[in-house]
Design a protein around this motif. Sequence first.
Motif, PDB file in Angstrom:
ATOM      1  N   TRP A   2       0.738  -1.165  -0.076  1.00  0.00           N
ATOM      2  CA  TRP A   2      -0.075  -0.012   0.021  1.00  0.00           C
ATOM      3  C   TRP A   2       0.999   1.093   0.078  1.00  0.00           C
ATOM      4  N   THR A   3       0.610   2.256  -0.632  1.00  0.00           N
ATOM      5  CA  THR A   3       1.105   3.576  -0.785  1.00  0.00           C
ATOM      6  C   THR A   3       0.202   4.775  -0.357  1.00  0.00           C
ATOM      7  N   LEU A  20      -1.341  -0.291  -6.002  1.00  0.00           N
ATOM      8  CA  LEU A  20      -1.126  -0.171  -7.303  1.00  0.00           C
ATOM      9  C   LEU A  20      -1.044  -1.704  -7.784  1.00  0.00           C
ATOM     10  N   ASP A  21      -0.598  -2.918  -6.993  1.00  0.00           N
ATOM     11  CA  ASP A  21      -0.455  -4.152  -7.433  1.00  0.00           C
ATOM     12  C   ASP A  21      -1.975  -4.747  -8.056  1.00  0.00           C
ATOM     13  N   ASP A  22      -2.907  -4.334  -7.218  1.00  0.00           N
ATOM     14  CA  ASP A  22      -4.332  -4.699  -7.667  1.00  0.00           C
ATOM     15  C   ASP A  22      -5.350  -3.611  -7.848  1.00  0.00           C
ATOM     16  N   ASP A  23      -4.683  -2.432  -8.163  1.00  0.00           N
ATOM     17  CA  ASP A  23      -5.773  -1.186  -8.403  1.00  0.00           C
ATOM     18  C   ASP A  23      -6.846  -1.004  -7.413  1.00  0.00           C
ATOM     19  N   ARG A  24      -6.417  -1.014  -6.096  1.00  0.00           N
ATOM     20  CA  ARG A  24      -7.304  -0.832  -5.022  1.00  0.00           C
ATOM     21  C   ARG A  24      -7.255   0.731  -4.404  1.00  0.00           C
ATOM     22  N   ARG A  76      -2.550  -1.110   8.352  1.00  0.00           N
ATOM     23  CA  ARG A  76      -1.460   0.032   8.669  1.00  0.00           C
ATOM     24  C   ARG A  76      -0.054  -0.552   8.508  1.00  0.00           C
ATOM     25  N   THR A  77       0.081  -1.942   8.857  1.00  0.00           N
ATOM     26  CA  THR A  77       1.624  -2.380   8.892  1.00  0.00           C
ATOM     27  C   THR A  77       1.931  -2.508   7.452  1.00  0.00           C
ATOM     28  N   GLN A  78       0.872  -2.640   6.675  1.00  0.00           N
ATOM     29  CA  GLN A  78       1.221  -2.957   4.971  1.00  0.00           C
ATOM     30  C   GLN A  78       1.807  -1.423   4.340  1.00  0.00           C
ATOM     31  N   VAL A  79       1.526  -0.415   4.863  1.00  0.00           N
ATOM     32  CA  VAL A  79       1.950   0.784   4.280  1.00  0.00           C
ATOM     33  C   VAL A  79       3.472   1.043   4.033  1.00  0.00           C
ATOM     34  N   GLY A  80       3.842   0.603   2.935  1.00  0.00           N
ATOM     35  CA  GLY A  80       5.415   0.626   2.805  1.00  0.00           C
ATOM     36  C   GLY A  80       6.017   1.886   2.221  1.00  0.00           C
ATOM     37  N   ALA A  81       5.155   2.769   1.792  1.00  0.00           N
ATOM     38  CA  ALA A  81       5.640   3.935   1.290  1.00  0.00           C
ATOM     39  C   ALA A  81       4.550   4.990   1.541  1.00  0.00           C
ATOM     40  N   VAL A  82       5.164   6.243   1.676  1.00  0.00           N
ATOM     41  CA  VAL A  82       4.274   7.576   1.679  1.00  0.00           C
ATOM     42  C   VAL A  82       4.793   8.560   0.774  1.00  0.00           C
ATOM     43  N   GLY A  83       4.045   8.909   0.001  1.00  0.00           N
ATOM     44  CA  GLY A  83       4.506   9.902  -1.010  1.00  0.00           C
ATOM     45  C   GLY A  83       3.818  11.171  -0.778  1.00  0.00           C
ATOM     46  N   GLU A 380      -3.021  11.715  -7.192  1.00  0.00           N
ATOM     47  CA  GLU A 380      -2.631  10.960  -6.149  1.00  0.00           C
ATOM     48  C   GLU A 380      -1.981   9.491  -6.773  1.00  0.00           C
ATOM     49  N   ARG A 381      -2.629   9.200  -8.026  1.00  0.00           N
ATOM     50  CA  ARG A 381      -2.054   7.849  -8.613  1.00  0.00           C
ATOM     51  C   ARG A 381      -0.744   8.155  -9.181  1.00  0.00           C
TER      52      ARG A 381
END
Length: 396
Positions: A2-3, A20-24, A76-83, A380-381
């Motif tokens: 998740w980003t 972005l992996d499954d466009d959710r 929350r623990t799956q948020v690997g990146a913050v842009g 955002e995308r």
Amino acid sequence: MWTLVLNCGSSSVKFALLNLDDDRVGLTGLAERLGSAGASARLDMEGERRTADLRGGSYAEAFAVLAGALDELGVRTQVGAVGHRVVHGGERFHAPVRLTDEVLGEIRACVPLAPLHNPANIAGIEAAQAAFPDAAHVAVFDTAFHQTMPEVAYRYPVPGDWYRQHGVRRYGFHGTSHAYVAARAAQDLGRPLAELNLVTAHLGNGCSVCAVQGGRSVDTSMGLTPLEGLVMGTRSGDVDPGLHDYIARQAGLSLSEVTSALNKESGLLGLSGLSNDMRELEEAAGRGHAGARLALDVFVYRLAKQMAGMAVALGRVDALVFTGGIGENSAAVRGAVLARLGVLGAAVDDEANRAAVRGQAGRISAPGALAALVVNTDEERMIAEQTRALLAGVSA
């Protein structure tokens, strides 16, 4: 992975959680009126809108509410990146970059170039780093896309020391939006982006146009600050530089007061004496409000003139692209602009143009005319995609 995408303003935070992996889309939302007693947050998640009062009115409190929502979703623990959207990167940043203490220092050095925006971006970054310490944080700059402009487009005809010592040049903004809609327009046209010369118009409360050649910005209407260029909601756009000294002396204002008025009391609001909202102005003009009619006419005239001017940078124009809140929803503005751009071979298909509102995009040009498209922007995308691409490159 998740980003999380964050757009931090002086009194608001816009956010979106994307996979972005499954466009959710996990959630979207907005915290607003930060710093005031009426601060609140709204979150759209799992088909439901939720609201929360932010009694402290701080970025930290807004991110605490966001973190709670992520915990509830179990991600929350799956948020690997913050842009992070950062408005001004000066000449230092040509692309997204992973946030470090050194990078934050460089962003602080750009504060004089964007005193209304970069301090808020920095405060938001620091609060988000504290809230999400295990994620990789990436800065995506509004100005980066325009760093491909040639010197003939970005230099001002002012003393050279102003540029060399103080960075006085044209930078441009809305870069993520212009980049995104140019790529989407190429898909809609069924042609490689590398072969296309496009004029993109991002039209909202802030407005800018861009000449995109082969996917690269070669000119744009905004300059040193987001005040240059088109008529905007409350911003004047281009005015005679001598206006500052003249009105300061005539009205007894300081330079900062003049600049504030050009940013906050001008544009559509100043011309109409009514509103900075295009929807309200169109309705009022239909009822015969002279100020609203003038505001619309000046907006359209200046926009058409700037879009035609971008043809000089491109040499050949393959398509015109409209985006942003006004660009995506105002058939009246698009139709009036295309009517003025007959010099480029533009003409509108009235039925298609009327249909391209409320999220409906597509081609609005008449058969045989220069292609004109409505493309729904998704900054955002774009930020999420650029964040992931950077981190993939770093990990590789």
